[in-house]
Write a protein that holds these residues in place. Structure first.
Motif, PDB file in Angstrom:
ATOM      1  N   ARG A  65       0.911  -1.202  -0.031  1.00 35.65           N
ATOM      2  CA  ARG A  65      -0.126  -0.041  -0.144  1.00 35.65           C
ATOM      3  C   ARG A  65       0.873   1.403   0.014  1.00 35.65           C
ATOM      4  NH1 ARG A  65      -1.428   0.115   6.541  1.00 35.65           N
ATOM      5  NH2 ARG A  65       0.367   0.135   7.326  1.00 35.65           N
ATOM      6  N   ALA A  67       1.951   5.056  -1.975  1.00 32.36           N
ATOM      7  CA  ALA A  67       3.035   5.505  -3.212  1.00 32.36           C
ATOM      8  C   ALA A  67       2.499   5.107  -4.430  1.00 32.36           C
ATOM      9  CB  ALA A  67       4.488   5.260  -2.856  1.00 32.36           C
TER      10      ALA A  67
ATOM     11  N   ILE B 126       3.658  17.542  -0.560  1.00 35.79           N
ATOM     12  CA  ILE B 126       3.814  16.712   0.409  1.00 35.79           C
ATOM     13  C   ILE B 126       2.302  16.419   1.141  1.00 35.79           C
ATOM     14  CG2 ILE B 126       4.698  16.927   3.040  1.00 35.79           C
ATOM     15  CD1 ILE B 126       6.927  18.403   1.712  1.00 35.79           C
ATOM     16  N   TYR B 152       1.643   9.527   5.496  1.00 33.46           N
ATOM     17  CA  TYR B 152       2.789  10.679   5.206  1.00 33.46           C
ATOM     18  C   TYR B 152       3.327  10.412   3.930  1.00 33.46           C
ATOM     19  CZ  TYR B 152       3.133  10.749  10.353  1.00 33.46           C
ATOM     20  OH  TYR B 152       2.663  10.785  11.592  1.00 33.46           O
ATOM     21  N   LYS B 153       3.126  11.236   3.012  1.00 32.14           N
ATOM     22  CA  LYS B 153       3.369  11.003   1.526  1.00 32.14           C
ATOM     23  C   LYS B 153       4.285  12.249   1.102  1.00 32.14           C
ATOM     24  CE  LYS B 153       0.213  10.344  -1.355  1.00 32.14           C
ATOM     25  NZ  LYS B 153      -0.962   9.897  -1.753  1.00 32.14           N
ATOM     26  N   LEU B 154       5.286  11.821  -0.067  1.00 27.07           N
ATOM     27  CA  LEU B 154       6.056  12.798  -0.772  1.00 27.07           C
ATOM     28  C   LEU B 154       6.043  12.371  -2.096  1.00 27.07           C
ATOM     29  CD1 LEU B 154       9.128  14.641   0.308  1.00 27.07           C
ATOM     30  CD2 LEU B 154       9.195  13.141  -1.980  1.00 27.07           C
ATOM     31  N   ASP B 155       5.786  13.451  -3.219  1.00 27.73           N
ATOM     32  CA  ASP B 155       6.002  12.963  -4.521  1.00 27.73           C
ATOM     33  C   ASP B 155       6.539  13.849  -5.205  1.00 27.73           C
ATOM     34  OD1 ASP B 155       4.181  10.656  -5.439  1.00 27.73           O
ATOM     35  OD2 ASP B 155       2.678  11.621  -4.122  1.00 27.73           O
ATOM     36  N   TRP B 156       7.458  13.570  -5.751  1.00 23.79           N
ATOM     37  CA  TRP B 156       8.373  14.497  -6.647  1.00 23.79           C
ATOM     38  C   TRP B 156       8.331  14.408  -8.199  1.00 23.79           C
ATOM     39  CZ3 TRP B 156      14.240  13.749  -7.544  1.00 23.79           C
ATOM     40  CH2 TRP B 156      14.724  14.704  -8.459  1.00 23.79           C
ATOM     41  N   GLY B 169       7.550   8.693  -5.643  1.00 16.47           N
ATOM     42  CA  GLY B 169       6.565   8.530  -4.588  1.00 16.47           C
ATOM     43  C   GLY B 169       7.292   7.966  -3.331  1.00 16.47           C
ATOM     44  N   LEU B 170       7.054   8.560  -2.084  1.00 19.04           N
ATOM     45  CA  LEU B 170       7.479   7.998  -0.878  1.00 19.04           C
ATOM     46  C   LEU B 170       6.345   7.781   0.134  1.00 19.04           C
ATOM     47  CD1 LEU B 170       9.326   6.998   1.041  1.00 19.04           C
ATOM     48  CD2 LEU B 170      10.106   9.179   1.596  1.00 19.04           C
ATOM     49  N   GLU B 171       5.869   6.905   0.488  1.00 18.37           N
ATOM     50  CA  GLU B 171       4.846   6.932   1.465  1.00 18.37           C
ATOM     51  C   GLU B 171       4.935   6.139   2.658  1.00 18.37           C
ATOM     52  OE1 GLU B 171       0.840   6.851  -0.289  1.00 18.37           O
ATOM     53  OE2 GLU B 171      -0.204   6.808   1.629  1.00 18.37           O
ATOM     54  N   THR B 172       4.557   6.747   4.069  1.00 14.49           N
ATOM     55  CA  THR B 172       4.656   5.861   5.024  1.00 14.49           C
ATOM     56  C   THR B 172       3.283   5.683   5.832  1.00 14.49           C
ATOM     57  OG1 THR B 172       7.125   6.212   5.562  1.00 14.49           O
ATOM     58  CG2 THR B 172       5.709   5.738   7.415  1.00 14.49           C
ATOM     59  N   THR B 211       6.376   1.117   4.793  1.00 11.32           N
ATOM     60  CA  THR B 211       6.854   2.216   3.712  1.00 11.32           C
ATOM     61  C   THR B 211       6.957   1.869   2.237  1.00 11.32           C
ATOM     62  OG1 THR B 211       8.422   2.893   5.462  1.00 11.32           O
ATOM     63  CG2 THR B 211       9.072   3.786   3.329  1.00 11.32           C
ATOM     64  N   ALA B 212       6.536   2.438   1.387  1.00 14.81           N
ATOM     65  CA  ALA B 212       6.730   2.158  -0.128  1.00 14.81           C
ATOM     66  C   ALA B 212       7.472   3.259  -0.799  1.00 14.81           C
ATOM     67  CB  ALA B 212       5.016   2.125  -0.517  1.00 14.81           C
ATOM     68  N   VAL B 213       8.116   2.786  -1.868  1.00 10.64           N
ATOM     69  CA  VAL B 213       8.658   3.942  -2.639  1.00 10.64           C
ATOM     70  C   VAL B 213       8.352   3.360  -3.840  1.00 10.64           C
ATOM     71  CG1 VAL B 213      10.923   4.767  -3.425  1.00 10.64           C
ATOM     72  CG2 VAL B 213      10.606   4.065  -1.080  1.00 10.64           C
ATOM     73  N   SER B 214       8.099   4.486  -4.964  1.00 14.82           N
ATOM     74  CA  SER B 214       7.654   4.214  -6.403  1.00 14.82           C
ATOM     75  C   SER B 214       8.074   5.006  -7.225  1.00 14.82           C
ATOM     76  CB  SER B 214       6.226   4.359  -6.306  1.00 14.82           C
ATOM     77  OG  SER B 214       5.638   5.571  -6.354  1.00 14.82           O
ATOM     78  N   ARG B 232       7.253  -0.377  -7.917  1.00 12.32           N
ATOM     79  CA  ARG B 232       6.954   0.158  -6.315  1.00 12.32           C
ATOM     80  C   ARG B 232       7.745  -0.854  -5.505  1.00 12.32           C
ATOM     81  NH1 ARG B 232       1.399   0.417  -3.453  1.00 12.32           N
ATOM     82  NH2 ARG B 232       1.404  -1.882  -4.033  1.00 12.32           N
TER      83      ARG B 232
END
Lengths: 78, 375
Positions: A65, A67, B126, B152-156, B169-172, B211-214, B232
């Protein structure tokens, strides 16, 4: 929680670095060179309603789940 | 979803549009369908409001249901409201979502900020969301548990060349509270039972952090078509690691048609406390936390999808600008590595020893049919 704070700290640092650097760089793709990028077939997601639904399909059947792109924070719909 | 102009203008609000979709998932004994309606409109030049109504009509006879309960029908309704505020190159977004079914309530609030920079070649977003869930159980009016969720997410997003755009993308996500499905059970070896095993309610840990990184990328080909690549990687504190890859090809045909084909692969390892069958005398298996959700097991799936869109602009300069009609169909195949098909004890009594049942697998079809109109 320690894991979360680590990710948050990393997030803020990455953000600050890019915001500070942005003042110094010239855009390397000029506005008149962006026709292809503006084509609808180049959107990472063309239709939010469709994208949101597919995220729901994946999240209900896979443990992975996050990203996925797009806004919002999940639906809490187990 | 925040949309940014890539034509040299500063950030823009999302397009004014409405979408109405019929969706259907069918597979593994489940049929889930319903409508979704999404309406978005800007106002005062700096604001854009959105509203979404979504329904899942569930007819459930999956292997989990058939193994220890009766098939059931239920309905989930979800309402979302969102507001975006644009100021120069910054967009502030907020939304609220309420999801309701007879045994599950979920409320989620979201806040995010996006900023364009590098001459609008980059967008940094963010976001933070917080969810409050109430878990109930049909047939047990005294049962009510709670779970809190934080994302919590971040996309660049970055324009790399005049034909290439990519997004990192990074999301926790952190969950705390009752994270079980109260209907799911684990099975224990029990020679005194007729089938050789018995069921007992699962016990999950009360916290989970993932935690996921895409990486997502679109590339414009030398002719008018594009290719999309997504990858991802995922891990969490329940010891699940997962990865998925998707490749898509988008090809316009004539002035009004767009055809899209895709292939997606997903695989995951099991949660540390997943057990297909527990020997109560084996302390390595009979642990504090135990689960037999097939979604917690080790498995992989793949899907192939085909979509077609017809888009046309209105000739007259009225309120409506253009419309599109879209049909997407995806076929999924799920293959489990350590989740066994216990239904064989009912369909083929005596043929399989406990713990030696065939591994479970199923396929599914997902359909999206929607109409969109811009104004």
């Amino acid at each position: 929680m320690q894991h979360t704070f680590f990710v948050l700290k990393r997030t803020v640092l990455v953000g600050l670095v890019f915001l500070l650097s942005s003042c110094a760089l010239e855009p390397w793709v000029k506005p008149y060179e962006r026709d292809n990028l503006a084509d609808p077939i180049m959107k990472l997601s063309r239709d939010a309603i469709s994208q949101n639904y597919m995220h729901h399909v994946y999240q209900a059947r896979e443990a992975g789940r996050g990203a996925e792109g797009g806004s919002g924070g999940g639906c809490g719909c187990n | 979803m925040i949309t940014y102009s890539l034509t040299g203008q500063s950030a823009v609000l999302p397009e004014d549009r409405s979408d109405a979709m019929y969706h259907k998932y069918e597979g593994g004994g489940m049929v889930i369908d319903g409508p979704s309606v999404l309406v978005r409109k800007s106002f005062l030049e700096k604001f854009s409001a959105s509203a979404n109504y979504y329904v899942d009509n569930v007819s459930a006879a999956s292997i989990d249901v058939l193994a220890n309960a009766s098939p059931y029908i239920e309905k989930r309704q979800e309402y979302s409201l969102g507001l975006d505020y644009l100021i120069n190159k910054t967009t502030v977004s907020t939304s609220y979502t309420n999801s309701k079914e007879n045994d599950y309530l979920a409320n989620t609030a979201y806040f995010g900020i996006s900023q364009d920079f590098f001459g609008d070649l980059s967008t940094l977003s963010i976001g933070y969301s917080r969810g409050w869930d109430s878990v109930m159980k049909t047939g047990d009016p005294d049962f009510e548990e709670f779970a809190d969720r934080q994302n919590y997410k971040l996309d660049w997003t970055q324009v790399i060349t005049k034909n290439w755009i990519a997004s990192l993308g990074l999301e926790t996500v952190t969950d705390q509270g009752y994270l079980n499905n109260p209907y799911r059970v684990v099975r224990y070896l029990d020679p005194t039972e007729g089938r050789g095993f018995r069921y007992q309610t699962e016990v999950y840990p009360e916290t989970r952090t993932s935690t996921a990184v895409s990486l997502r990328s679109m590339y414009y080909l030398p002719y008018r078509a594009s290719i999309k690549f997504e990858a991802r990687t995922y891990s969490d504190t329940w010891d699940i690691s997962a990865s998925n890859y998707e490749f898509a090809y988008i090809h316009p045909y004539g002035d009004h048609w767009i055809i899209e084909g895709k292939y997606r692969l997903y695989d995951q390892t099991q949660a540390e406390f997943y057990r297909d069958l527990i020997d109560p005398l084996n302390n390595e298996q009979n642990t504090e936390f135990v689960a037999r959700d097939k979604e917690m097991s080790a498995f992989s799936d793949y899907s192939v999808g085909l979509g077609v869109s017809y888009e046309r602009e209105f000739k007259t300069t009225g309120f409506f600008k253009k419309f599109s009609v879209n049909l997407f169909v995806d076929y999924f195949q799920f293959d489990f590595e350590n989740f066994r098909n216990v239904l064989v004890h009912d369909t083929n009594p005596g043929e399989y020893a406990v713990g030696s049942e065939p591994l479970y697998a199923y396929d599914a079809t997902v359909t999206r049919f929607y109409f969109s109109i811009w104004y």
